[in-house]
Motif scaffolding. Structure first.
Motif, short mmCIF file in Angstrom:
data_model
loop_
_atom_site.label_atom_id
_atom_site.label_comp_id
_atom_site.label_asym_id
_atom_site.label_seq_id
_atom_site.Cartn_x
_atom_site.Cartn_y
_atom_site.Cartn_z
N TYR A 227 0.86 -1.19 0.00
CA TYR A 227 0.00 0.00 0.00
C TYR A 227 0.89 1.24 0.00
O TYR A 227 0.80 2.08 -0.87
N TYR A 228 1.75 1.28 0.98
CA TYR A 228 2.81 2.30 0.94
C TYR A 228 4.05 1.81 1.66
O TYR A 228 4.02 0.81 2.37
N GLY B 112 -6.66 2.99 -4.56
CA GLY B 112 -5.38 3.66 -4.38
C GLY B 112 -4.83 3.48 -2.98
O GLY B 112 -5.27 2.61 -2.24
N SER B 113 -3.83 4.30 -2.63
CA SER B 113 -3.34 4.29 -1.27
C SER B 113 -3.27 5.72 -0.75
O SER B 113 -3.04 6.65 -1.51
N ALA B 114 -3.49 5.85 0.55
CA ALA B 114 -3.57 7.18 1.15
C ALA B 114 -2.45 7.42 2.15
O ALA B 114 -1.87 6.48 2.70
N ALA B 115 -2.16 8.69 2.36
CA ALA B 115 -1.28 9.10 3.46
C ALA B 115 -1.70 10.50 3.85
O ALA B 115 -2.21 11.25 3.02
N GLY B 116 -1.48 10.81 5.12
CA GLY B 116 -2.05 12.06 5.58
C GLY B 116 -1.10 13.00 6.27
O GLY B 116 0.05 12.67 6.54
N ASP B 117 -1.63 14.18 6.52
CA ASP B 117 -0.90 15.24 7.20
C ASP B 117 0.41 15.54 6.48
O ASP B 117 1.44 15.76 7.11
N TYR B 135 6.09 9.84 15.03
CA TYR B 135 6.55 9.70 16.42
C TYR B 135 6.30 11.01 17.20
O TYR B 135 7.22 11.56 17.80
N GLY B 136 5.10 11.47 17.11
CA GLY B 136 4.71 12.65 17.89
C GLY B 136 5.58 13.85 17.60
O GLY B 136 5.87 14.64 18.50
N GLY B 137 6.01 14.00 16.33
CA GLY B 137 6.79 15.17 15.97
C GLY B 137 8.29 14.98 16.21
O GLY B 137 9.08 15.88 15.95
N LYS B 138 8.68 13.80 16.70
CA LYS B 138 10.11 13.60 16.99
C LYS B 138 10.90 13.21 15.74
O LYS B 138 12.12 13.29 15.73
N ALA B 139 10.22 12.73 14.72
CA ALA B 139 10.93 12.33 13.49
C ALA B 139 10.11 12.71 12.27
O ALA B 139 8.92 13.05 12.38
N VAL B 140 10.78 12.66 11.12
CA VAL B 140 10.11 12.97 9.85
C VAL B 140 10.29 11.78 8.92
O VAL B 140 11.40 11.25 8.80
N ALA B 141 9.21 11.34 8.30
CA ALA B 141 9.29 10.19 7.40
C ALA B 141 8.93 10.59 5.98
O ALA B 141 8.10 11.47 5.77
N THR B 142 9.57 9.91 5.03
CA THR B 142 9.17 10.03 3.63
C THR B 142 8.55 8.70 3.25
O THR B 142 9.12 7.64 3.52
N ILE B 143 7.37 8.77 2.66
CA ILE B 143 6.60 7.56 2.37
C ILE B 143 6.23 7.54 0.89
O ILE B 143 5.78 8.55 0.34
N GLU B 144 6.47 6.39 0.27
CA GLU B 144 6.12 6.25 -1.14
C GLU B 144 4.77 5.54 -1.25
O GLU B 144 4.57 4.46 -0.70
N LEU B 145 3.84 6.17 -1.96
CA LEU B 145 2.51 5.59 -2.13
C LEU B 145 2.54 4.64 -3.32
O LEU B 145 2.90 5.04 -4.43
N LYS B 146 2.20 3.38 -3.06
CA LYS B 146 2.43 2.34 -4.06
C LYS B 146 1.29 2.18 -5.05
O LYS B 146 1.47 1.64 -6.12
N ARG B 147 0.08 2.57 -4.65
CA ARG B 147 -1.05 2.34 -5.56
C ARG B 147 -1.52 3.65 -6.16
O ARG B 147 -1.27 4.72 -5.61
#
Ligand code: FAD
Ligand code: AMP
Lengths: 268, 321
Positions: A227-228, B112-117, B135-147
């Motif tokens: 999904y991701y 599809g696939s979702a991600a938020g904020d 992590y409550g603002g302690k880290a930043v992630a990059t996420i790839e949406l696959k669908r």
């Protein structure tokens, strides 16, 4: 009424920033000496469920998809808070499968419990803050969903749910079955279990199921990420130096504070 | 040519949040070489339509009676029907309550696939990636949406508006085929804002935390805020104590604000609180504890009991007027 409350176990979100580390290869936070705890919004959901049961009767099942080493603690606590029964789906794969995989596992487990009327999840988890599981479970089960709920009463034709909005609140009438995602308010602060109930909970049975037993595509769930996928995780750096307002007396200090505030306010 | 769809609620008008979302959609469409369409659901709002048309390739207006007020199941079904024929590569929504409620379900219905904020949207080798705080603002992630489509709800005010007249889109009316669905029905709505403007759009915010010890001090904060043309916010601990309405909460799971000045009074500065106000231009704090983490984010501050500071501050500010 059969109520299912989904609980997620997370790394204690209250650990201070200075003790927080990430493993950038695994793209996970490192556990360190931090505890695993039940996500707070799940406990708000359980508390809301317990209060609803006091009014309408019914049965509360606590459900978790998690690691067999630690997830039991969250279920024991739920039983000590007086959930009626507990069920675990053992996650022996990726520690954070993608949200669709999680929702598919939970939806399959919910079907497995038999009859269900109300599925309650937290608005989001305190680790990855995904905020999707409730909505995706609703789609998997083909039932409606109301999000950010903080109060539930029984109504003429099902339930009356109150939920928070950006500017206030909305109340909805809802028929069952229904999914709600729960947020915090002053009335659903989780109760502290009694010592006696904690002792009793340790002897209660917990149903444990494997991915294969609930009939999902276990291979896909274990791998996670169709999904991701998380491609990077890092800790942002920010350094600000705070200047403490000076002054020999309190009056002088607050005077200086007022001046700085007014200067900014007037420039806005 | 592929499509990017931006879903907006016409009832809120083409406000700063809508502009940010449209800006995010426009830039994503440009980097994908795609067209950008705005789907507007809600009551008829010609002003909205023409403003939206200035940044989109088309505005698809769904103002039929069934959509005049927000109902989750009906709006979700309508959005699915309006998006699907465009076969979008991405669907972008705002981070208001309604959009957050709909986005994952819309993704599911569209396959599809979702991600938020999302704080950022990028295209890498044809894949859509989002950046978000975790992590409550302690880290930043990059996420790839696959669908496909990638469905993203974005931190709307973190995105610049699209350049005006970047486009003169066609305004089309569309209607969804809506079957009555009363499994859920919103029957009552209430607003309880802390002042005139939305907290998210406030230029100055004074927030109170658990250290205030009760609801009364919030009245003082409101007085000070009023003198400065600002608004009042709160920490989760203060909201959970019932000292102020939940809609005042600022943080990871509250409002995301970005005022010119943010004054935190008796707030510790937990990462989850910071996550909602770290875009403020200047942060200042009143706290009795010199080691409170909030000071790590402050330009200036005062280490004193708020009970002594706030009344004096009121006096001093009044004298400066
Ligand atoms: C999943 C999750 C989501 C969360 N989301 C949010 C969110 O959106 N927003 C949010 O705010 N929190 C959120 N939290 C909670 C957050 O972790 C903190 O618990 C919370 O912000 C603490 O609120 P506080 O600073 O008001 O209270 P406390 O931590 O109790 O701090 C009170 C402060 O007041 C100071 N103080 C006490 N007395 C005085 C005095 N007389 N004068 C001056 N100073 C005084 C103290 O020194 C202390 O620093 C979340 C937590 C989790 C786990
Ligand atoms: N592994 C899990 N086991 C049980 N419930 C979960 C799990 N993951 C998410 N949930 C539920 O979904 C809510 C929202 O989580 P998320 O969508 O991950 O932010 C949580 O508060 C839980 O109620």
């Amino acid at each position: 009424m059969n109520i299912i409350v989904c609980l997620k176990q997370i790394l204690d979100p209250e650990i201070p920033v200075r003790d927080f580390r990430v493993d950038s290869d695994k793209k996970e936070a490192t556990r360190g000496s931090a505890n695993m705890v039940t996500n707070i919004f799940c406990e708000n959901a359980l508390e809301t469920a317990l209060q609803l049961r006091e009014k309408t009767g019914g049965k509360i099942t606590a459900l978790i998809f998690g690691s067999v080493e630690s997830a039991e603690d969250s279920l024991r606590k739920a039983l000590a808070m007086k959930a009626d029964q507990a069920m675990m789906v053992i996650n022996d794969g990726h520690p954070h499968p993608d949200p669709l995989a999680v929702a598919q596992v939970l939806a399959a487990a919910i079907r497995k419990t038999g009859e269900f009327d109300l599925v309650m999840v937290g608005r989001e988890s305190g680790d990855w803050g995904v905020g999707q599981t409730g909505g995706l479970i609703a789609e998997e089960l083909g039932i409606p969903c109301v999000s950010f709920v903080d109060q539930i009463e029984s109504g003429a034709d099902g339930l009356i749910v109150k939920r928070q909005t950006d500017t206030g609140w909305e109340k909805a009438g809802a028929r069952l079955p229904l999914v709600v995602t729960v947020t915090n308010n002053e009335f659903n602060v989780p109760r502290i279990p009694k010592t006696r109930d904690i002792m009793m909970s340790s002897r209660q049975p917990i149903t444990k199921l494997t991915l294969d037993e609930i009939g999902v595509n276990a291979g896909e769930v274990r791998a996670g990420g169709s999904y991701y996928q998380v491609v990077d995780l890092s800790i942002p750096v920010k350094d600000v130096n705070c200047e403490f307002v000076s002054g020999d007396t309190l009056d002088e200090k607050v005077g200086n504070l007022a001046k700085r505030i007014m200067d900014i306010a007037q420039a806005l | 040519m592929s499509n990017v769809v931006v879903c907006l609620f016409s009832a809120s008008g083409y406000d700063r949040a809508a502009q940010g979302v449209a800006g995010a959609g426009r830039r994503l469409a440009d980097s994908l070489g795609a067209k950008m369409h705005i789907v507007a659901i809600g009551p008829s709002n010609p002003d909205f339509n023409s403003q939206a048309a200035a940044v989109a390739d088309s505005v698809i207006v769904a103002d039929q009676a069934e959509l005049s007020e927000y109902q989750p199941e009906i709006c979700l079904e309508a959005l699915k029907q309006l998006c699907r024929p465009l076969e979008p590569r991405a669907v972008i929504l705002s981070n208001d309550t309604w959009s957050q409620e709909l986005a994952p379900r819309l993704a599911h219905r569209l396959g599809g696939s979702a991600a938020g904020d999302c704080l950022d949207l990028t295209v890498v080798d044809g894949s859509i990636r989002i950046k978000r705080s975790v992590y409550g603002g302690k880290a930043v992630a990059t996420i790839e949406l696959k669908r496909s489509p990638a469905v993203a709800w974005v931190r709307s005010r973190a995105f610049d508006p699209a350049a005006l007249a970047a486009s003169t889109g066609e305004i089309k009316h569309a209607s969804a085929e809506i079957k009555p669905d009363d499994r859920t029905r919103i029957v009552e709505r209430k607003s309880e804002t802390s002042g005139e403007a939305r907290l998210e759009d406030a230029k100055l915010i004074i927030s109170g935390g658990r250290g205030l010890g009760g609801p009364e001090p919030f009245k003082d904060l409101q007085e000070v805020a009023a003198m400065l043309g600002g608004q009042v916010g709160a920490s989760r601990a203060a909201c959970d104590s019932g000292w102020c309405p939940p809609s005042w909460q600022i943080g990871q799971t509250g409002k995301k604000v970005a005022p010119g000045l943010y004054l935190a009074v008796a707030i510790q500065g937990a990462s989850q609180h910071i996550a909602g106000m770290s875009d403020s231009k200047v942060v200042a704090a009143v706290n009795i504890d010199p080691d409170a983490p909030i000071f790590k984010h402050c330009k200036f501050g005062i280490v004193e009991d708020y009970k002594k500071v706030i009344p004096l501050l009121k006096e001093k500010l009044a004298a400066m007027k």
